[in-house]
Write a protein that holds these residues in place. Structure first.
Motif, PDB file in Angstrom:
ATOM      1  N   LEU A  59     -23.898  19.905  -5.901  1.00 44.35           N
ATOM      2  CA  LEU A  59     -24.849  20.514  -4.989  1.00 44.35           C
ATOM      3  C   LEU A  59     -25.262  21.885  -5.502  1.00 44.35           C
ATOM      4  O   LEU A  59     -24.541  22.501  -6.282  1.00 44.35           O
ATOM      5  CB  LEU A  59     -24.225  20.637  -3.598  1.00 44.35           C
ATOM      6  CG  LEU A  59     -24.080  19.350  -2.791  1.00 44.35           C
ATOM      7  CD1 LEU A  59     -23.083  18.398  -3.401  1.00 44.35           C
ATOM      8  CD2 LEU A  59     -23.661  19.672  -1.381  1.00 44.35           C
ATOM      9  N   PHE A  60     -26.414  22.361  -5.058  1.00 44.22           N
ATOM     10  CA  PHE A  60     -26.909  23.685  -5.381  1.00 44.22           C
ATOM     11  C   PHE A  60     -26.833  24.560  -4.143  1.00 44.22           C
ATOM     12  O   PHE A  60     -27.192  24.116  -3.054  1.00 44.22           O
ATOM     13  CB  PHE A  60     -28.381  23.658  -5.817  1.00 44.22           C
ATOM     14  CG  PHE A  60     -28.642  22.785  -7.003  1.00 44.22           C
ATOM     15  CD1 PHE A  60     -28.311  23.205  -8.274  1.00 44.22           C
ATOM     16  CD2 PHE A  60     -29.223  21.542  -6.845  1.00 44.22           C
ATOM     17  CE1 PHE A  60     -28.559  22.399  -9.373  1.00 44.22           C
ATOM     18  CE2 PHE A  60     -29.484  20.734  -7.924  1.00 44.22           C
ATOM     19  CZ  PHE A  60     -29.148  21.161  -9.193  1.00 44.22           C
ATOM     20  N   THR A  61     -26.402  25.780  -4.304  1.00 42.07           N
ATOM     21  CA  THR A  61     -26.419  26.737  -3.204  1.00 42.07           C
ATOM     22  C   THR A  61     -27.829  27.299  -3.095  1.00 42.07           C
ATOM     23  O   THR A  61     -28.443  27.650  -4.091  1.00 42.07           O
ATOM     24  CB  THR A  61     -25.428  27.885  -3.474  1.00 42.07           C
ATOM     25  OG1 THR A  61     -24.134  27.329  -3.668  1.00 42.07           O
ATOM     26  CG2 THR A  61     -25.401  28.861  -2.318  1.00 42.07           C
ATOM     27  N   SER A  62     -28.335  27.391  -1.895  1.00 42.95           N
ATOM     28  CA  SER A  62     -29.650  27.982  -1.679  1.00 42.95           C
ATOM     29  C   SER A  62     -29.591  29.475  -1.979  1.00 42.95           C
ATOM     30  O   SER A  62     -28.668  30.158  -1.521  1.00 42.95           O
ATOM     31  CB  SER A  62     -30.088  27.765  -0.235  1.00 42.95           C
ATOM     32  OG  SER A  62     -31.267  28.462   0.026  1.00 42.95           O
ATOM     33  N   PRO A  63     -30.564  30.010  -2.731  1.00 45.01           N
ATOM     34  CA  PRO A  63     -30.551  31.438  -3.025  1.00 45.01           C
ATOM     35  C   PRO A  63     -30.761  32.296  -1.777  1.00 45.01           C
ATOM     36  O   PRO A  63     -30.349  33.443  -1.730  1.00 45.01           O
ATOM     37  CB  PRO A  63     -31.694  31.623  -4.023  1.00 45.01           C
ATOM     38  CG  PRO A  63     -32.562  30.434  -3.856  1.00 45.01           C
ATOM     39  CD  PRO A  63     -31.687  29.325  -3.350  1.00 45.01           C
ATOM     40  N   CYS A  64     -31.406  31.721  -0.780  1.00 44.55           N
ATOM     41  CA  CYS A  64     -31.671  32.457   0.457  1.00 44.55           C
ATOM     42  C   CYS A  64     -31.549  31.481   1.627  1.00 44.55           C
ATOM     43  O   CYS A  64     -32.542  30.926   2.088  1.00 44.55           O
ATOM     44  CB  CYS A  64     -33.068  33.067   0.397  1.00 44.55           C
ATOM     45  SG  CYS A  64     -33.488  34.052   1.836  1.00 44.55           S
ATOM     46  N   LEU A  73     -32.929  23.744  -0.290  1.00 53.88           N
ATOM     47  CA  LEU A  73     -32.516  23.548  -1.679  1.00 53.88           C
ATOM     48  C   LEU A  73     -31.047  23.123  -1.730  1.00 53.88           C
ATOM     49  O   LEU A  73     -30.603  22.530  -2.702  1.00 53.88           O
ATOM     50  CB  LEU A  73     -32.736  24.820  -2.497  1.00 53.88           C
ATOM     51  CG  LEU A  73     -34.189  25.243  -2.667  1.00 53.88           C
ATOM     52  CD1 LEU A  73     -34.267  26.571  -3.392  1.00 53.88           C
ATOM     53  CD2 LEU A  73     -34.986  24.168  -3.393  1.00 53.88           C
ATOM     54  N   ASP A  74     -30.304  23.450  -0.687  1.00 54.01           N
ATOM     55  CA  ASP A  74     -28.910  23.026  -0.554  1.00 54.01           C
ATOM     56  C   ASP A  74     -28.914  21.668   0.155  1.00 54.01           C
ATOM     57  O   ASP A  74     -29.297  21.555   1.320  1.00 54.01           O
ATOM     58  CB  ASP A  74     -28.132  24.061   0.259  1.00 54.01           C
ATOM     59  CG  ASP A  74     -26.650  23.760   0.382  1.00 54.01           C
ATOM     60  OD1 ASP A  74     -26.242  22.583   0.191  1.00 54.01           O
ATOM     61  OD2 ASP A  74     -25.895  24.698   0.685  1.00 54.01           O
ATOM     62  N   ILE A  75     -28.505  20.623  -0.561  1.00 51.39           N
ATOM     63  CA  ILE A  75     -28.576  19.271  -0.012  1.00 51.39           C
ATOM     64  C   ILE A  75     -27.675  19.100   1.211  1.00 51.39           C
ATOM     65  O   ILE A  75     -27.937  18.256   2.069  1.00 51.39           O
ATOM     66  CB  ILE A  75     -28.293  18.214  -1.113  1.00 51.39           C
ATOM     67  CG1 ILE A  75     -28.946  16.884  -0.763  1.00 51.39           C
ATOM     68  CG2 ILE A  75     -26.817  18.037  -1.355  1.00 51.39           C
ATOM     69  CD1 ILE A  75     -30.432  16.894  -0.825  1.00 51.39           C
TER      70      ILE A  75
END
Length: 138
Positions: A59-64, A73-75
């Protein structure tokens, strides 16, 4: 159900009745995740994540995370939104959406790894299982 909700496009691979119920709750809800057109976008985002190449996904952490355009952006946040939609639906349509989510969740579980460090949130409670998976920055 009002006739106008059947005029909206179908949502993912769901029946016309469930798609109509989703459109109706999206137009009536005050929940941030359950707003007009969002369920279709969230399902497409979830499927796109699962179509990524490779055997294992992270997973990707949302920048904001507070920004409406960045939070998804965070699944795991996408999955939170889908859960909110399923919860807002009446029993029949909710069951159909949950069956679809179950199939997608099986693939998500298969292609992501659990993260033992994420078993509790800041309050000490366990977050939903989809938040307890490995992220890219781990």
């Amino acid at each position: 159900m009002p006739e106008w909700v059947y005029e909206f496009p179908p949502v993912d691979r769901l029946s016309p009745a469930t798609s109509a119920a989703i459109h109706l709750v999206e137009h009536r809800s005050r929940d941030w995740h359950v707003r007009p057109g969002n369920a279709a976008v969230l399902l497409r985002t979830y499927r796109d994540f699962l179509r990524r190449p490779g055997r294992q996904l992270r997973l990707f952490t949302s920048p904001c995370p507070a920004c409406p355009s960045c939070m998804y952006l965070d699944i795991a946040i996408v999955r939170d939104g889908l859960e909110a939609v399923a919860h807002a639906l009446p029993l029949g349509p909710g069951s159909e959406l949950r069956r679809l989510l179950g199939e997608l969740d099986d693939e998500f579980r298969r292609r992501t790894q659990p993260d033992p460090r994420r078993w509790r949130d800041r309050s000490g409670r366990p977050p939903p299982w989809w938040h307890r998976r490995r992220y890219e920055d781990d």
